[in-house]
Design a protein around this motif. Structure first.
Motif, short mmCIF file in Angstrom:
data_model
loop_
_atom_site.label_atom_id
_atom_site.label_comp_id
_atom_site.label_asym_id
_atom_site.label_seq_id
_atom_site.Cartn_x
_atom_site.Cartn_y
_atom_site.Cartn_z
N ILE A 65 1.07 -1.20 -0.27
CA ILE A 65 -0.26 -0.15 -0.11
C ILE A 65 0.70 1.52 0.20
O ILE A 65 1.67 1.24 1.19
CB ILE A 65 -1.14 0.79 1.20
CG1 ILE A 65 -1.47 -1.43 1.16
CG2 ILE A 65 -1.33 1.65 1.41
CD1 ILE A 65 -2.89 -0.93 2.96
N LEU A 66 1.01 1.98 -1.19
CA LEU A 66 1.22 3.79 -0.96
C LEU A 66 0.42 4.58 -0.21
O LEU A 66 -0.85 4.31 -1.15
CB LEU A 66 1.68 4.10 -2.58
CG LEU A 66 2.63 2.94 -2.94
CD1 LEU A 66 2.60 3.13 -4.86
CD2 LEU A 66 3.98 2.31 -2.38
N PHE A 67 0.98 5.33 0.51
CA PHE A 67 0.23 6.63 0.03
C PHE A 67 0.78 7.70 -0.58
O PHE A 67 1.66 7.95 -0.84
CB PHE A 67 0.89 7.32 1.82
CG PHE A 67 0.58 9.10 1.90
CD1 PHE A 67 -0.33 8.55 2.88
CD2 PHE A 67 -0.07 9.81 1.36
CE1 PHE A 67 -1.53 9.90 3.52
CE2 PHE A 67 -0.88 11.05 1.78
CZ PHE A 67 -1.54 10.55 2.58
N SER A 68 0.34 7.04 -1.86
CA SER A 68 -0.23 7.82 -3.22
C SER A 68 -1.08 9.00 -3.43
O SER A 68 -2.27 8.48 -3.77
CB SER A 68 -0.40 6.96 -3.86
OG SER A 68 0.30 7.44 -5.58
N LEU A 69 -0.81 10.05 -3.83
CA LEU A 69 -1.84 11.12 -4.58
C LEU A 69 -1.41 11.32 -5.72
O LEU A 69 -0.40 11.96 -6.16
CB LEU A 69 -1.34 12.22 -3.43
CG LEU A 69 -1.83 12.13 -1.98
CD1 LEU A 69 -1.17 12.96 -1.07
CD2 LEU A 69 -2.93 11.69 -1.60
N LYS A 70 -2.48 11.28 -6.57
CA LYS A 70 -2.41 11.88 -8.47
C LYS A 70 -2.94 13.27 -8.62
O LYS A 70 -4.15 13.56 -8.17
CB LYS A 70 -3.11 11.36 -9.40
CG LYS A 70 -2.79 11.11 -10.75
CD LYS A 70 -3.59 9.85 -11.15
CE LYS A 70 -3.73 9.69 -12.76
NZ LYS A 70 -2.30 9.98 -13.04
N ALA A 71 -1.91 14.31 -9.09
CA ALA A 71 -2.71 15.93 -9.10
C ALA A 71 -2.73 16.22 -10.46
O ALA A 71 -1.95 16.79 -11.04
CB ALA A 71 -1.73 16.83 -8.50
N ASP A 72 -3.92 15.77 -10.86
CA ASP A 72 -4.20 16.08 -12.71
C ASP A 72 -4.77 17.20 -12.23
O ASP A 72 -5.58 17.73 -11.69
CB ASP A 72 -4.14 14.69 -13.34
CG ASP A 72 -5.32 13.86 -12.93
OD1 ASP A 72 -6.27 14.58 -12.07
OD2 ASP A 72 -5.92 13.50 -13.41
N GLY A 73 -5.34 17.62 -13.69
CA GLY A 73 -6.34 18.59 -13.22
C GLY A 73 -7.27 18.11 -13.42
O GLY A 73 -8.33 19.43 -12.75
N LEU A 74 -7.77 16.53 -12.87
CA LEU A 74 -9.67 15.92 -12.58
C LEU A 74 -9.14 16.76 -11.07
O LEU A 74 -10.82 17.24 -10.87
CB LEU A 74 -10.18 15.03 -13.32
CG LEU A 74 -10.91 14.46 -12.83
CD1 LEU A 74 -12.15 15.04 -13.00
CD2 LEU A 74 -10.73 12.86 -13.21
N ALA A 75 -8.48 15.70 -10.60
CA ALA A 75 -8.17 15.96 -9.33
C ALA A 75 -7.93 17.51 -9.11
O ALA A 75 -8.89 17.99 -7.61
CB ALA A 75 -7.24 15.35 -8.97
N LEU A 76 -7.53 18.27 -9.88
CA LEU A 76 -7.11 19.17 -9.32
C LEU A 76 -8.47 20.54 -9.00
O LEU A 76 -8.99 21.16 -8.61
CB LEU A 76 -6.16 19.88 -9.70
CG LEU A 76 -4.50 19.73 -9.26
CD1 LEU A 76 -3.57 20.13 -10.01
CD2 LEU A 76 -4.44 19.58 -7.69
#
Length: 477
Positions: A65-76
């Motif tokens: 398990i990763l503490f993983s955050l995705k910051a693309d245009g949709l998420a932002l």
């Protein structure tokens, strides 16, 4: 700077708000929520320059398990929606006196933290943790600070909690199964996982149950109207303005790309359910005498159309859905705030007991009218951009869906304008209605300014979300 800074500010804000005491709690929460919004804008600026603002670190090794955050245009886009509406919602609440204010505003900040984490998480297990964490504060906000009879409120809130929690458990089972196949909860690994048709179908249905309850989609909507009515207006704003977007966002981010074949197979059934929600919500709204309930069923109709846009599986549908998510978030918060202002002055939510507000408060009437017109997607407002795009995507799929879905505009205009007529016009009410205060005016001006500006110039938001949606669509086609 990466997106963890926004989460840290919101979490720290919840802690500091709790320890700040009841008198200072609202101001401290407002300060930290505004700082989180500023940090979100800085990250958005970095993203626009091509800088990766995501984050990933090992959390557990067994299971992986990763503490993983995705910051693309949709998420932002969803993070910005959350961090801009949170201070507006807090600012709108300053006219209320809450018992144990430090607890109340700490829960609001913690809920904003959990919802932001849900939008950013790219590890399925981390996403599930944030998803469930967001349920805890709204449960207590609605239960402890809600309206009406305590027994009825408790019944409505428990039903909401059980419904949502039960649906989430099916999603968790789906994630566990996917982990057994992929050896990871990571989003990119799940996108490329090869599943059989039967496996995809069950994964799709497991996710659908969780999201259909949260959005909600008929027939999983029965909790919504009562909770919206019983919750304090701040809770209703958080639910309708942000929390239900978690379900719609998750359809695009998680469900459709992981189980695309099942999505295509069930497309017309889900579209029919979504469109049925548009019709059902609109007709039930026509019969409502309580202003909050009318707005709740109006919201049900609008999110049904947004869900339909998601399940068209087209770029226009996904793009229109995201645009309408953002527009709906602003306009529904504005409308519920207007309902709260009327309640503060008249101490009623019964539309028949209102009337004559226009002669006493022309400023409030004008701003309320703009919000009503935005709600019915008048050209020139941001809601029109999203709604038109969604209807165009439905036209690409099936003309009948577009025609029936378009009835939300006609029916919405009818019940919203009729409500406005009864509440605002007519003879002057015997009860005094003070014009908007400075704080109330700021909230209205910011919401209306956003809706009008992006109604005329939606290009920045379209350019922000389109590349991410195109990347997702590669896995859906």
């Amino acid at each position: 700077m990466d997106v963890t800074i926004v989460l840290l500010i919101l979490l720290l804000g919840a802690v500091v708000t709790y320890f700040s005491g009841n008198k200072a709690a609202s101001k401290v929460a407002l300060l930290f929520s505004a700082v989180a919004f500023g940090a979100s804008l800085m990250i958005l600026n970095q993203y626009s320059q091509g800088i990766d603002c995501g984050f990933s670190a090992v959390w557990m090794t067994n299971p992986n398990i990763l503490f993983s955050l995705k910051a693309d245009g949709l998420a932002l886009s969803m993070v910005i929606l959350t961090t801009v509406l949170t201070p507006l919602i807090i600012l709108s609440s300053l006219g209320n006196n809450f018992n144990n204010a430090k607890n109340f505003y700490a829960l609001v900040m913690f809920m904003a933290f959990a919802m932001t984490g849900t939008f950013l998480a790219s590890d399925g297990f981390l996403y599930y943790i944030f998803w469930e964490l967001s349920l805890i504060p709204i449960y207590f906000i609605a239960l402890l600070w809600g309206n009406g009879d305590a027994a009825e409120r408790k019944k409505a809130v428990i039903k909401f909690f059980i419904y949502t929690f039960a649906g989430s458990l099916f999603m968790l089972v789906g994630f566990i199964y996917l982990y057994q196949k992929a050896g990871s909860f990571q989003l990119d690994k799940l996108y490329t996982l090869e599943l059989t048709a039967n496996e995809e179908l069950w994964i799709f249905l497991a996710f659908f149950l969780a999201y259909a309850i949260k959005i909600p989609i008929i027939p999983f909507h029965t909790w919504q109207a009562n909770v919206y009515q019983k919750a304090p207006t701040v809770g209703t704003m958080l639910l309708s303005g942000i929390m239900l977007k978690m379900g719609l966002y998750s359809v695009i981010r998680w469900q459709l790309p992981i189980a695309p074949n099942a999505a295509h197979e069930l497309k017309y059934i889900i579209l029919a359910l979504s469109i049925a929600g548009v019709i059902y919500g609109s007709f039930v709204a026509l019969k409502q005498k309580d202003l909050k309930k009318l707005l709740a069923y109006s919201s049900l109709a609008h999110v049904g159309l947004i869900a339909a846009g998601c399940y068209t599986l087209t770029l226009d549908g996904l793009r229109g859905a995201v645009l309408q998510m953002i527009a709906h978030g602003f306009v529904i918060v504005g409308l519920f705030f207007a309902a709260e202002i009327i309640y503060r002055r008249f101490e009623t939510r019964d539309i028949s007991e209102m009337g004559g507000i226009r002669t006493q408060s022309p400023k409030f009437t004008s701003m309320f009218m703009i919000l009503v017109l935005a709600s019915v997607a008048l050209p020139g407002t941001f809601n029109f951009v999203g709604e038109f795009t969604v209807l165009y995507s439905l036209f690409q799929v099936n003309l009948a869906f577009a025609i029936v879905g378009g009835t939300t505009i006609i029916l919405g205009a009818f019940y919203m304008l009729r409500m406005f007529q009864h509440a605002m016009l007519g003879e002057t009410n015997a009860k005094p209605f003070a014009d908007v205060s400075f704080n109330e005016g700021i909230v209205f001006v910011l919401i209306i300014g956003f809706l009008l500006f992006f109604g005329l110039y939606p290009k920045p938001i379209i350019e922000l979300i389109t590349p991410s949606l195109q990347d997702i669509l590669v896995h859906i086609k």
